[in-house]
Scaffold this motif. Structure first.
Motif, short mmCIF file in Angstrom:
data_model
loop_
_atom_site.label_atom_id
_atom_site.label_comp_id
_atom_site.label_asym_id
_atom_site.label_seq_id
_atom_site.Cartn_x
_atom_site.Cartn_y
_atom_site.Cartn_z
N TYR A 43 0.85 -1.47 0.12
CA TYR A 43 0.36 -0.22 0.10
C TYR A 43 0.76 1.46 -0.52
CZ TYR A 43 -4.14 -2.61 0.93
OH TYR A 43 -5.51 -3.82 0.68
N ARG A 46 0.12 3.73 -2.82
CA ARG A 46 -0.04 4.11 -4.00
C ARG A 46 -1.51 4.88 -3.67
NH1 ARG A 46 -0.99 -1.96 -6.44
NH2 ARG A 46 1.70 -1.87 -6.56
N GLU A 63 -5.59 8.57 -1.10
CA GLU A 63 -3.97 7.90 -1.29
C GLU A 63 -4.72 6.60 -0.16
OE1 GLU A 63 -0.79 10.06 0.26
OE2 GLU A 63 -1.07 11.28 -1.64
#
Length: 115
Positions: A43, A46, A63
């Protein structure tokens, strides 16, 4: 009445009857930390979103910082648990220097400073 699992709140010595179970739980705890770190890494940097059902486009909603921090915090919490159990001795014996080992070593140092 809650019971405390002795495999996680202290080091279990080799002569104790449940040593092998403590070792197995130590390895499992290390693996769980690694899994949370892998998820946190997936994550990092990303964006989260969803697919619009009408257009089929991916809609970015922001985000993934919250998901990243949740996984990171879970790994850190487990590292504090590992630092007080046989998991700490396992990573020391293996001579590991990866991220999971670093978290456990940092937690152990923090515990040592507090005592």
């Amino acid at each position: 009445m809650a019971t405390i699992d002795p495999d996680y709140d202290r080091f279990v010595e080799t002569h104790e009857p449940h040593f092998l179970r403590a070792q197995a739980r130590g390895f499992a705890l290390i693996r769980e930390i690694e899994c949370h770190l892998e998820r946190a890494g997936s994550y990092a940097g990303r964006y989260c979103g969803h697919t619009d059902r009408e257009t089929g486009d991916f809609v970015i909603t922001g985000e993934c910082d919250e998901v990243f921090m949740a996984e990171w915090n879970r790994a850190s919490d487990l590292a504090h648990r590992a630092a007080r159990s046989n998991a700490y001795r396992i990573i020391r014996a293996q001579g590991r220097g990866d991220e999971a080992a670093r978290l456990i070593h940092e937690a152990r140092a923090l515990i040592a400073r507090q005592n």
